[in-house]
Design an enzyme around this catalytic site. Sequence first.
Site, PDB file in Angstrom:
ATOM      1  N   HIS A  77      27.490  33.842  36.367  1.00 12.66           N
ATOM      2  CA  HIS A  77      28.681  34.485  35.786  1.00 12.66           C
ATOM      3  C   HIS A  77      28.739  34.223  34.290  1.00 12.66           C
ATOM      4  O   HIS A  77      28.341  33.148  33.803  1.00 12.66           O
ATOM      5  CB  HIS A  77      29.963  34.023  36.486  1.00 12.66           C
ATOM      6  CG  HIS A  77      30.252  32.547  36.415  1.00 12.66           C
ATOM      7  ND1 HIS A  77      30.922  31.975  35.353  1.00 12.66           N
ATOM      8  CD2 HIS A  77      29.981  31.535  37.282  1.00 12.66           C
ATOM      9  CE1 HIS A  77      31.057  30.676  35.574  1.00 12.66           C
ATOM     10  NE2 HIS A  77      30.491  30.379  36.732  1.00 12.66           N
ATOM     11  N   ASP A  79      31.524  34.247  32.240  1.00  5.32           N
ATOM     12  CA  ASP A  79      32.701  33.598  31.672  1.00  5.32           C
ATOM     13  C   ASP A  79      32.623  32.089  31.795  1.00  5.32           C
ATOM     14  O   ASP A  79      31.830  31.538  32.567  1.00  5.32           O
ATOM     15  CB  ASP A  79      33.972  34.110  32.327  1.00  5.32           C
ATOM     16  CG  ASP A  79      33.999  33.878  33.836  1.00  5.32           C
ATOM     17  OD1 ASP A  79      32.943  34.040  34.484  1.00  5.32           O
ATOM     18  OD2 ASP A  79      35.079  33.541  34.374  1.00  5.32           O
ATOM     19  N   ASP A 116      28.536  25.450  32.639  1.00  7.69           N
ATOM     20  CA  ASP A 116      28.971  26.182  33.827  1.00  7.69           C
ATOM     21  C   ASP A 116      29.482  27.542  33.356  1.00  7.69           C
ATOM     22  O   ASP A 116      30.577  27.626  32.819  1.00  7.69           O
ATOM     23  CB  ASP A 116      30.071  25.382  34.529  1.00  7.69           C
ATOM     24  CG  ASP A 116      30.738  26.134  35.655  1.00  7.69           C
ATOM     25  OD1 ASP A 116      30.189  27.154  36.116  1.00  7.69           O
ATOM     26  OD2 ASP A 116      31.843  25.717  36.064  1.00  7.69           O
ATOM     27  N   GLU A 146      34.663  35.029  36.953  1.00 10.63           N
ATOM     28  CA  GLU A 146      34.477  34.124  38.089  1.00 10.63           C
ATOM     29  C   GLU A 146      35.473  32.985  38.047  1.00 10.63           C
ATOM     30  O   GLU A 146      36.076  32.624  39.066  1.00 10.63           O
ATOM     31  CB  GLU A 146      33.038  33.582  38.074  1.00 10.63           C
ATOM     32  CG  GLU A 146      32.643  32.818  39.335  1.00 10.63           C
ATOM     33  CD  GLU A 146      32.904  31.323  39.269  1.00 10.63           C
ATOM     34  OE1 GLU A 146      32.710  30.639  40.293  1.00 10.63           O
ATOM     35  OE2 GLU A 146      33.319  30.818  38.196  1.00 10.63           O
ATOM     36  N   GLU A 147      35.673  32.407  36.871  1.00  4.78           N
ATOM     37  CA  GLU A 147      36.504  31.218  36.767  1.00  4.78           C
ATOM     38  C   GLU A 147      37.985  31.516  36.963  1.00  4.78           C
ATOM     39  O   GLU A 147      38.749  30.626  37.322  1.00  4.78           O
ATOM     40  CB  GLU A 147      36.291  30.557  35.397  1.00  4.78           C
ATOM     41  CG  GLU A 147      34.860  30.096  35.132  1.00  4.78           C
ATOM     42  CD  GLU A 147      34.447  28.906  35.985  1.00  4.78           C
ATOM     43  OE1 GLU A 147      35.190  28.528  36.898  1.00  4.78           O
ATOM     44  OE2 GLU A 147      33.362  28.352  35.709  1.00  4.78           O
ATOM     45  N   ASP A 170      24.362  28.535  39.776  1.00  4.77           N
ATOM     46  CA  ASP A 170      25.682  28.023  39.384  1.00  4.77           C
ATOM     47  C   ASP A 170      26.008  26.713  40.080  1.00  4.77           C
ATOM     48  O   ASP A 170      27.161  26.439  40.390  1.00  4.77           O
ATOM     49  CB  ASP A 170      26.749  29.083  39.698  1.00  4.77           C
ATOM     50  CG  ASP A 170      28.101  28.748  39.089  1.00  4.77           C
ATOM     51  OD1 ASP A 170      28.144  27.919  38.164  1.00  4.77           O
ATOM     52  OD2 ASP A 170      29.115  29.305  39.552  1.00  4.77           O
ATOM     53  N   HIS A 458      34.791  22.086  33.843  1.00  8.97           N
ATOM     54  CA  HIS A 458      36.182  22.529  33.767  1.00  8.97           C
ATOM     55  C   HIS A 458      37.051  21.569  32.960  1.00  8.97           C
ATOM     56  O   HIS A 458      38.280  21.662  33.016  1.00  8.97           O
ATOM     57  CB  HIS A 458      36.796  22.739  35.162  1.00  8.97           C
ATOM     58  CG  HIS A 458      36.146  23.823  35.946  1.00  8.97           C
ATOM     59  ND1 HIS A 458      36.688  24.328  37.113  1.00  8.97           N
ATOM     60  CD2 HIS A 458      35.006  24.532  35.750  1.00  8.97           C
ATOM     61  CE1 HIS A 458      35.915  25.274  37.608  1.00  8.97           C
ATOM     62  NE2 HIS A 458      34.877  25.411  36.778  1.00  8.97           N
TER      63      HIS A 458
END
Length: 485
Positions: A77, A79, A116, A146-147, A170, A458
């Site tokens: 992904h 983003d 990530d 995705e996030e 991922d 994150h």
Amino acid sequence: MNAHLEQLSPQPLWRHFRTLCNTPRPSGHEAALVARLEEWAEARGLAHDRDAFGNLRLRKAATPGHERSPGVILQGHLDMVAQANADHPHDFTRDPIATYVADGWLHARDTTLGADNGLGVAATLALLEDETLVHGPLEALFTLEEESGMGGALNLAEDWLEGRVLLNLDSEDRGQVFIGCAGGADVVVEAQLPTAALADDEVALRLSLTGLVGGHSGIDIHKGRGNANRLLVRVLRSLEPFDARLIDYRGGTLRNALPREAFATLALPADEREHARERVAALEAELRAELAGVDEGLSLALESQDARPAEALTAHASRMLIGALHVAPCGVERMSSELPGVVETSNNLGVVSLEGGRFRLGALVRSLRDSATLDLADRFRALFELIGARTRVENAYPGWTPAPESALLARFRRLHQAHLGSDPEVLVIHAGLECGILGGKYPHLEMISFGPLIRGAHSPDERVELASVEEFWGLLRGLIEDLAQ
């Protein structure tokens, strides 16, 4: 910016990761990166197209003589999670990510790094430009958003992809390969709560909880780290005997990140101010003791506020809201009985806000069992209906059912042994990989997920081990060539 990245090995991968760091790409703002990748593909003669949602696909024909090899989809992904330390101003829609190397790890300065899933994307781009690689038909699938809710995967066009094997890039642990993952759903709670004017003897105080580690709401949910929303609500609950009323609240920024900070403004009688400060100081010591060895940086503060808001929640509404948040599911709900050590069901109280009486909660429920995801979401509905709030469930996505006997997994295990001298751990992850959604749309796909060693995803502590990126690159490249035979 980030020129030092091109001195790292493997150089083609890090060159592309530099592009990703220099191109802002928080969820919902991937358009500039998509355009840049299309220009890159056009310059290299690679076919490219998008589906109706905007997911990007790049294609490269097989090496001559390998046209009949199984088509491989390299998936990641575009983003990244947008998290910065509170004292570090950073506009994720405009500012590049500043990186540095320390002790064999790549870090970002006071923000998330975007490893990530930027490293998976960078590795894919490096493979597509590698003219020495022997391969079958290749497709690169880059999904969006995705996030923020798996939007790209949920809205992926059907009957679009052509490959038979999908490599999801991922994952975040070296020496491991994932063959299953949790499903999940966003739970959104909203209410307009009654307010009343501040009394003449009431003062406004600012309550803050900061300094937590944070982390990924799936991968880190079982590690005992503090959740700023859970903890600040506990503090608020303890202040109710002092007739405190909520004026506003702000905690967390993403439903899939463990909240590191939370802030509230309170109204309470002026003659209770010092008692409240003593209680907050005692609670800070209690919470620090409870989190010792896991989350060492917690800080609590209760400070006077010069501005005097006109209104706060009524005493009844304030008690009801704090009570509901206090008992709301948070953290690990159940461990799997079939997969020892794996979380089966959990919830993250990710984002909580209150302003002008308008309350909003964003939570993320995850489970290896889709029925448990829906049940936990329904518990939120039942709870918050008691205070007159509306609850809706959004972006539900299925889990990925493991296939431990797949030929793809057997091939990967053999290559892992040959390249790294060890057998990989075969695992199921309590996080929302896109594989579950993609498998629902393309049930014929054989899939595995693997990647380099990333820690602190994150959160602004996100970092990647450089040696693991070299291992990941060699293993990925070897697998593509092996699949072509």
